[in-house]
Motif scaffolding. Structure first.
Motif, PDB file in Angstrom:
ATOM      1  N   TYR A 172     -16.645  12.772 -47.661  1.00  0.00           N
ATOM      2  CA  TYR A 172     -17.729  12.805 -48.783  1.00  0.00           C
ATOM      3  C   TYR A 172     -18.921  12.327 -48.454  1.00  0.00           C
ATOM      4  O   TYR A 172     -19.878  12.415 -48.824  1.00  0.00           O
TER       5      TYR A 172
ATOM      6  N   ASN B 293      -9.506   9.454 -54.641  1.00  0.00           N
ATOM      7  CA  ASN B 293      -9.497   9.124 -53.311  1.00  0.00           C
ATOM      8  C   ASN B 293     -10.050   9.986 -52.509  1.00  0.00           C
ATOM      9  O   ASN B 293     -10.183  11.246 -52.611  1.00  0.00           O
ATOM     10  N   ARG B 294     -11.268   9.606 -51.653  1.00  0.00           N
ATOM     11  CA  ARG B 294     -12.015  10.322 -50.786  1.00  0.00           C
ATOM     12  C   ARG B 294     -12.049  10.075 -49.472  1.00  0.00           C
ATOM     13  O   ARG B 294     -11.593   8.860 -49.064  1.00  0.00           O
ATOM     14  N   VAL B 295     -12.576  10.901 -48.649  1.00  0.00           N
ATOM     15  CA  VAL B 295     -12.619  10.682 -47.204  1.00  0.00           C
ATOM     16  C   VAL B 295     -14.101  10.299 -46.726  1.00  0.00           C
ATOM     17  O   VAL B 295     -15.025  11.105 -47.220  1.00  0.00           O
TER      18      VAL B 295
ATOM     19  N   THR C 258     -13.341   7.543 -39.518  1.00  0.00           N
ATOM     20  CA  THR C 258     -13.075   8.152 -40.893  1.00  0.00           C
ATOM     21  C   THR C 258     -11.872   7.684 -41.504  1.00  0.00           C
ATOM     22  O   THR C 258     -10.931   7.341 -40.785  1.00  0.00           O
TER      23      THR C 258
ATOM     24  N   GLU D 260      -9.681   6.770 -45.709  1.00  0.00           N
ATOM     25  CA  GLU D 260      -9.543   7.083 -47.391  1.00  0.00           C
ATOM     26  C   GLU D 260     -10.166   6.063 -47.870  1.00  0.00           C
ATOM     27  O   GLU D 260     -10.139   4.759 -47.702  1.00  0.00           O
ATOM     28  N   THR D 261     -10.689   6.350 -49.281  1.00  0.00           N
ATOM     29  CA  THR D 261     -11.280   5.083 -49.973  1.00  0.00           C
ATOM     30  C   THR D 261     -10.188   4.387 -51.009  1.00  0.00           C
ATOM     31  O   THR D 261     -10.237   3.331 -51.193  1.00  0.00           O
ATOM     32  N   LYS D 262      -9.113   5.081 -51.133  1.00  0.00           N
ATOM     33  CA  LYS D 262      -8.091   4.406 -52.127  1.00  0.00           C
ATOM     34  C   LYS D 262      -7.450   3.298 -51.525  1.00  0.00           C
ATOM     35  O   LYS D 262      -7.507   2.284 -52.284  1.00  0.00           O
TER      36      LYS D 262
END
Length: 466
Positions: free
Chosen positions: A95, A121-123, A141, A143-145
């Motif tokens: 993202y 939730n984004r990468v 890389t 995840e944002t969560k």
């Protein structure tokens, strides 16, 4: 309690401390997010170094290293060579990319607030410098969560701690305010209430003791006000007692003068020409004395009869005043003059105006007689478009400075030793009743001049008796 000064101060302090904590919260969360990202980069670097140490790591161990670091893949650039060290399937497209090497504080705060606000939730890709010079660049890389969840937990803890700090700080300030401000203020209020119950009691006057400068000044001002009020109440009480006594004396004196007036009436029947000439003047004097007794009774009731306005010859009135003062002067070397046109007619109460002029002329005569020198008293009058101006001028020694300060105040503005100051106070009141004013025009070593201003239009309510 909330309506009290200390209660409101407690609430305001808690709110301001919370506001300060919120202002600290934003950069603190941003810093926490940066530390999280740097920690993940460090873990990813450690996993990469483990792979470099042993090229034969199987897929299960590689997946465990990536899971422990919390990332999907790790890219390490060493010696200008970009190498994918660890990798696993990425659940979606990248993202956004964040480069921590050149991020300013503003950018870090902005990114942290955006991440808190975005719940999806984004990468993302994160780039940074490897620790201990283990390479040129490391990127991962992730995840944002998980990051957002840790930021929320951290923020919640910060807010709880801030609330506890603000409440504790506010409570301490609450106690301080009660001790240093509220308690002295309540003490002043108690003194005011206690003083109000017995203002004549000098023991109720506050004794300043506050340590705070502003409160000490307030106590000093309250003490001054209470002291002046107590003295004024005592003086008014004495004046009330004196007024009661004067009223009784005036009542009896009026009866005596009424009898004397009957004898004066009978003197007009005498054959002696001197007695016939003196009888009208004696009758006028007794009549004025009776009128004075009656007005004194009214003054004892703290009121003066309203003036009965009529047209009068000011020259004749002034001549009566001068003639009586000549008789009273006796052997004193005082010359009297009337500088008033005989045709001047004014509108005033003749009895009250006579009292005013008589008081001023008497004071001037006594001042000159007290010096033992010759002197002159002149009653002069002029008129303009608005006022009749009547002046009483003498060549006496002038008024002392102390007498000028309280000139028209009863029992305080006496202009001679032993005087009460009632004459000038009554004269000023009578002139005010006509809508005019009595002023001290001048007073110096050459003499004194009083000026009476009577309005030609308007002024007192007129009761015309023609």
């Amino acid at each position: 309690m909330l309506n009290s000064l200390s209660g409101r101060f407690l609430i305001l302090t808690a709110l301001f401390v919370m506001l300060a904590e919120v202002l600290i919260f934003v950069p603190s969360v941003a810093r926490f997010r940066e530390d999280l990202l740097l920690l993940k980069l460090e873990k990813a670097q450690i996993a990469s170094l483990a792979l470099l140490a042993d090229d034969m790591i199987d897929r299960e161990l590689e997946a465990e290293l990536l899971e422990n670091a919390g990332v999907f893949n790790v890219v390490l650039r060493r010696n200008e060579v970009r190498q994918l060290m660890l990798s696993s399937p990425i659940p979606g497209p990248i993202y956004e990319t964040y480069d921590l090497r050149y991020a300013s504080p503003f950018v870090l705060v902005r990114d942290a607030m955006v991440r808190l606000w975005d719940s999806e939730n984004r990468v993302i890709r994160v780039m940074g410098e490897p620790v201990r010079d283990a390479g040129i660049l490391i990127e991962v890389t992730m995840e944002t969560k998980p990051i957002r969840d840790e930021m929320l937990a951290y923020g919640f803890n910060i807010l709880v701690l801030s609330a506890a700090i603000s409440v504790f700080t506010a409570f301490l300030l609450f106690l301080a305010v009660r001790g240093f401000l509220v308690a002295p203020i309540k003490r002043v209020v108690r003194h005011m209430i206690s003083y109000a119950t017995a203002p004549e009691d000098a023991r109720q006057i506050i004794v300043p003791s506050a340590g705070v400068t502003e409160l000490r000044e307030a106590e000093e001002a309250l003490k001054t006000m209470q002291t002046q009020l107590t003295q004024a109440l005592k003086q008014k009480d004495r004046l009330a007692q004196l007024g009661s006594a004067v009223a009784k004396i005036s009542h009896d004196l009026r009866n005596i003068l009424t009898t004397a007036q009957l004898f004066a009436d009978s003197m007009e029947m005498s054959d002696d020409p001197r007695v016939k000439r003196a009888a009208p003047k004696l009758e006028n004097s007794i009549r004025r004395a009776v009128n004075l007794c009656e007005t004194t009774l009214a003054y004892g009731k703290a009121e003066e009869a309203p003036p009965t306005i009529q047209e009068i010859s000011l020259h004749s009135l002034a001549e009566d005043v001068v003639e009586n003062e000549r008789l009273a002067a006796g052997e004193a070397k005082v010359e009297f003059k009337v500088d008033i046109p005989e045709a001047m007619v004014i509108r005033a109460d003749p009895e009250q105006l006579y009292r005013v002029l008589s008081n001023l002329a008497r004071n001037a005569r006594q001042a000159i007689a007290g010096t033992g020198n010759e002197g002159e008293i002149t009653i002069r009058a002029v008129q303009d478009t608005e006022n009749w101006v009547i002046s009483v001028i003498d060549t006496g020694p002038g008024l002392p400075p102390k007498a000028r300060e309280l000139l028209f105040t009863a029992f305080q503005g006496g202009i001679r030793k032993g005087g009460t100051g009632l004459g000038l106070a009554i004269a000023a009141e009578l002139v005010r009743g006509h809508g005019g004013r009595l002023d001290l025009a001048r007073s110096d070593e050459s003499g004194t001049e009083f000026a009476i201003y009577l309005p030609r239009i308007g002024g007192a309510a007129e009761t015309i008796d023609l």
